[in-house]
Design an enzyme around this catalytic site. Sequence first.
Site, PDB file in Angstrom:
ATOM      1  N   THR A 155      12.426  10.108  -4.602  1.00 51.33           N
ATOM      2  CA  THR A 155      12.592   8.687  -4.325  1.00 51.33           C
ATOM      3  C   THR A 155      12.315   8.474  -2.854  1.00 51.33           C
ATOM      4  O   THR A 155      12.612   9.353  -2.039  1.00 51.33           O
ATOM      5  CB  THR A 155      14.026   8.218  -4.645  1.00 51.33           C
ATOM      6  OG1 THR A 155      14.295   6.980  -3.983  1.00 51.33           O
ATOM      7  CG2 THR A 155      15.064   9.227  -4.210  1.00 51.33           C
ATOM      8  N   THR A 188      13.465   5.508  -1.150  1.00 46.18           N
ATOM      9  CA  THR A 188      14.608   4.805  -0.570  1.00 46.18           C
ATOM     10  C   THR A 188      15.741   5.731  -0.167  1.00 46.18           C
ATOM     11  O   THR A 188      16.323   5.583   0.912  1.00 46.18           O
ATOM     12  CB  THR A 188      15.136   3.746  -1.557  1.00 46.18           C
ATOM     13  OG1 THR A 188      14.110   2.785  -1.801  1.00 46.18           O
ATOM     14  CG2 THR A 188      16.371   3.052  -1.012  1.00 46.18           C
ATOM     15  N   CYS A 194       7.310   3.367  -2.877  1.00 47.11           N
ATOM     16  CA  CYS A 194       8.355   3.497  -3.889  1.00 47.11           C
ATOM     17  C   CYS A 194       7.739   4.326  -5.006  1.00 47.11           C
ATOM     18  O   CYS A 194       6.595   4.075  -5.405  1.00 47.11           O
ATOM     19  CB  CYS A 194       8.796   2.128  -4.405  1.00 47.11           C
ATOM     20  SG  CYS A 194       9.954   2.227  -5.789  1.00 47.11           S
ATOM     21  N   THR A 195       8.462   5.299  -5.486  1.00 47.92           N
ATOM     22  CA  THR A 195       7.861   6.246  -6.422  1.00 47.92           C
ATOM     23  C   THR A 195       7.518   5.620  -7.770  1.00 47.92           C
ATOM     24  O   THR A 195       6.801   6.235  -8.563  1.00 47.92           O
ATOM     25  CB  THR A 195       8.784   7.459  -6.635  1.00 47.92           C
ATOM     26  OG1 THR A 195      10.096   7.023  -7.010  1.00 47.92           O
ATOM     27  CG2 THR A 195       8.861   8.296  -5.364  1.00 47.92           C
TER      28      THR A 195
END
Length: 232
Positions: A83, A85, A197-198
């Site tokens: 991730t 974030t 963002c993944t």
Amino acid sequence: MKRLGLLGGMSWESTLSYYRLLNQGVGRRLGGLHSADLLLHSVDFALIEALQTSGDWCRAGALLADSARILQSAGASALLLCTNTMHKVSDAIESAVSIPLLHIADATGQAVHRVGHRKVGLLGTRFTMEEDFYRQRLVDGFGLQVITPDANGRAEVDRVIYQELCRGRIEPESRLSFCRLIKQMGDAGAEAVILGCTEIGLLVGTEDSILPLFDTTSLHVDAALDWALSGA
């Protein structure tokens, strides 16, 4: 081949992409029936998202630090936090273990720098787009100038990530919205756009964009494969 530990589930939709891409990558590089040597600890994203929303990053970092210890104890030689974030708490994770955390922003910054771009757009959650933990690493480490959509655009990207992509929803209208935001950043001088963002790579690809795209999931995987297969 070194064993990689995956900190996943944030969301599981993109963690699935990590698992697939890592195994495909090992197959391409080594051939035959080779596949990746992996450990996965997948967390309950509802708990993590609630901590994000409440601003309790200390507790979120402690939870992921516990997961990192589990993976190290199980034999992982390095960690992938699946991730963007949650790299906000990378320091807490790194301090909890003695094995390296392969940072997603470093993999991304290196890829952009190799191509020679200097001004890039960034799409991600509101935390990734608006806070310094990610953007500043790109600036300080790789000399990049990073721009994002305006406030309305950032809110739309964040909404799509949490309300659609993390729930497995791929909406054509959202794809068009992201393409408009990419164009706007291009008009503002961006030479390329980081899909920070993944999950975003599930929605838009190179065929949708007027600008080159740097998909952080794929770049993170490539860097991890370089590390895992060094000396293999």
